[in-house]
Design a protein around this motif. Sequence first.
Motif, PDB file in Angstrom:
ATOM      1  N   GLY A 231       0.813  -1.211   0.000  1.00 50.75           N
ATOM      2  CA  GLY A 231       0.000   0.000   0.000  1.00 50.75           C
ATOM      3  C   GLY A 231       0.843   1.257   0.000  1.00 50.75           C
ATOM      4  O   GLY A 231       0.567   2.213  -0.736  1.00 50.75           O
ATOM      5  N   ILE A 232       1.883   1.276   0.814  1.00 50.71           N
ATOM      6  CA  ILE A 232       2.778   2.443   0.857  1.00 50.71           C
ATOM      7  C   ILE A 232       3.458   2.636  -0.498  1.00 50.71           C
ATOM      8  O   ILE A 232       3.545   3.760  -1.003  1.00 50.71           O
ATOM      9  CB  ILE A 232       3.816   2.284   1.985  1.00 50.71           C
ATOM     10  CG1 ILE A 232       3.127   2.397   3.353  1.00 50.71           C
ATOM     11  CG2 ILE A 232       4.933   3.317   1.862  1.00 50.71           C
ATOM     12  CD1 ILE A 232       3.986   1.987   4.533  1.00 50.71           C
TER      13      ILE A 232
ATOM     14  N   VAL B  41       0.917   4.056  -2.938  1.00 53.57           N
ATOM     15  CA  VAL B  41       0.635   5.470  -2.679  1.00 53.57           C
ATOM     16  C   VAL B  41       1.787   6.344  -3.172  1.00 53.57           C
ATOM     17  O   VAL B  41       1.560   7.364  -3.832  1.00 53.57           O
ATOM     18  CB  VAL B  41       0.340   5.725  -1.180  1.00 53.57           C
ATOM     19  CG1 VAL B  41       0.324   7.216  -0.862  1.00 53.57           C
ATOM     20  CG2 VAL B  41      -0.981   5.091  -0.779  1.00 53.57           C
TER      21      VAL B  41
ATOM     22  N   ILE C 261      -3.159   5.462  -6.068  1.00 53.21           N
ATOM     23  CA  ILE C 261      -3.241   6.002  -4.709  1.00 53.21           C
ATOM     24  C   ILE C 261      -4.390   5.360  -3.941  1.00 53.21           C
ATOM     25  O   ILE C 261      -4.222   4.915  -2.794  1.00 53.21           O
ATOM     26  CB  ILE C 261      -3.402   7.537  -4.735  1.00 53.21           C
ATOM     27  CG1 ILE C 261      -2.113   8.190  -5.227  1.00 53.21           C
ATOM     28  CG2 ILE C 261      -3.778   8.071  -3.346  1.00 53.21           C
ATOM     29  CD1 ILE C 261      -2.255   9.665  -5.543  1.00 53.21           C
ATOM     30  N   VAL C 262      -5.561   5.292  -4.557  1.00 54.34           N
ATOM     31  CA  VAL C 262      -6.724   4.717  -3.870  1.00 54.34           C
ATOM     32  C   VAL C 262      -6.501   3.234  -3.555  1.00 54.34           C
ATOM     33  O   VAL C 262      -6.831   2.770  -2.456  1.00 54.34           O
ATOM     34  CB  VAL C 262      -8.011   4.940  -4.688  1.00 54.34           C
ATOM     35  CG1 VAL C 262      -9.176   4.166  -4.114  1.00 54.34           C
ATOM     36  CG2 VAL C 262      -8.338   6.431  -4.737  1.00 54.34           C
TER      37      VAL C 262
ATOM     38  N   GLY D 215      -3.668   1.819  -2.991  1.00 56.08           N
ATOM     39  CA  GLY D 215      -2.724   1.800  -1.881  1.00 56.08           C
ATOM     40  C   GLY D 215      -3.384   2.141  -0.557  1.00 56.08           C
ATOM     41  O   GLY D 215      -3.102   1.521   0.475  1.00 56.08           O
ATOM     42  N   LEU D 216      -4.286   3.106  -0.576  1.00 60.20           N
ATOM     43  CA  LEU D 216      -4.987   3.481   0.657  1.00 60.20           C
ATOM     44  C   LEU D 216      -5.906   2.366   1.142  1.00 60.20           C
ATOM     45  O   LEU D 216      -6.033   2.153   2.354  1.00 60.20           O
ATOM     46  CB  LEU D 216      -5.771   4.780   0.438  1.00 60.20           C
ATOM     47  CG  LEU D 216      -4.919   6.037   0.247  1.00 60.20           C
ATOM     48  CD1 LEU D 216      -5.804   7.238  -0.069  1.00 60.20           C
ATOM     49  CD2 LEU D 216      -4.047   6.302   1.465  1.00 60.20           C
ATOM     50  N   VAL D 217      -6.529   1.656   0.226  1.00 58.66           N
ATOM     51  CA  VAL D 217      -7.357   0.507   0.625  1.00 58.66           C
ATOM     52  C   VAL D 217      -6.481  -0.551   1.290  1.00 58.66           C
ATOM     53  O   VAL D 217      -6.846  -1.113   2.327  1.00 58.66           O
ATOM     54  CB  VAL D 217      -8.132  -0.082  -0.578  1.00 58.66           C
ATOM     55  CG1 VAL D 217      -8.783  -1.402  -0.215  1.00 58.66           C
ATOM     56  CG2 VAL D 217      -9.171   0.908  -1.075  1.00 58.66           C
TER      57      VAL D 217
ATOM     58  N   ILE E 102      -3.583  -0.098   2.829  1.00 62.62           N
ATOM     59  CA  ILE E 102      -3.170   0.425   4.129  1.00 62.62           C
ATOM     60  C   ILE E 102      -4.343   0.402   5.112  1.00 62.62           C
ATOM     61  O   ILE E 102      -4.164   0.160   6.305  1.00 62.62           O
ATOM     62  CB  ILE E 102      -2.592   1.848   3.988  1.00 62.62           C
ATOM     63  CG1 ILE E 102      -1.284   1.810   3.193  1.00 62.62           C
ATOM     64  CG2 ILE E 102      -2.363   2.486   5.361  1.00 62.62           C
ATOM     65  CD1 ILE E 102      -0.771   3.167   2.766  1.00 62.62           C
ATOM     66  N   GLY E 103      -5.536   0.625   4.606  1.00 61.23           N
ATOM     67  CA  GLY E 103      -6.734   0.603   5.442  1.00 61.23           C
ATOM     68  C   GLY E 103      -6.945  -0.716   6.153  1.00 61.23           C
ATOM     69  O   GLY E 103      -7.576  -0.771   7.218  1.00 61.23           O
TER      70      GLY E 103
ATOM     71  N   ALA F 142      -8.861  -5.827   0.053  1.00 59.31           N
ATOM     72  CA  ALA F 142      -7.581  -5.235  -0.361  1.00 59.31           C
ATOM     73  C   ALA F 142      -6.739  -6.242  -1.129  1.00 59.31           C
ATOM     74  O   ALA F 142      -6.138  -5.901  -2.154  1.00 59.31           O
ATOM     75  CB  ALA F 142      -6.819  -4.709   0.853  1.00 59.31           C
TER      76      ALA F 142
END
Length: 107
Positions: free
Chosen positions: A9-10, A13, A53-54, A56-58, A60-61, A72
């Motif tokens: 995820g990082i 992003v 980005i989205v 990656g945020l999912v 990380i979520g 994810a």
Amino acid sequence: MLGFLVITGIIFVLVGLRALLKPVEAVAEPFGLQAQGVDALNHLRSSSGGVTIVAGLVAIGALFSVTLTLPALILLNVLLGGLFVGRLYSLCVDGKPGPVIWISWGF
């Protein structure tokens, strides 16, 4: 598995932010493409920046909500699988790509 999702995820992003902020330098030029005009920049920023980005945020979520773990994993596998299928098809149809593409295959 959680470590994989967070690290991936990082990376997603960071790669997405670079594509969002510098689409020509990050996406077009390394592949020998030209991006001219608002439409080209919009497409590069959204498809290479925003989507990445989205995703990656999912990923990380999942660190904050266990219910995001399976979605994810599915999301990352679908995105990476799509990249793999597209590149494999291009290898068969278009021929051997340059070194930047081979490095991308590795990731």
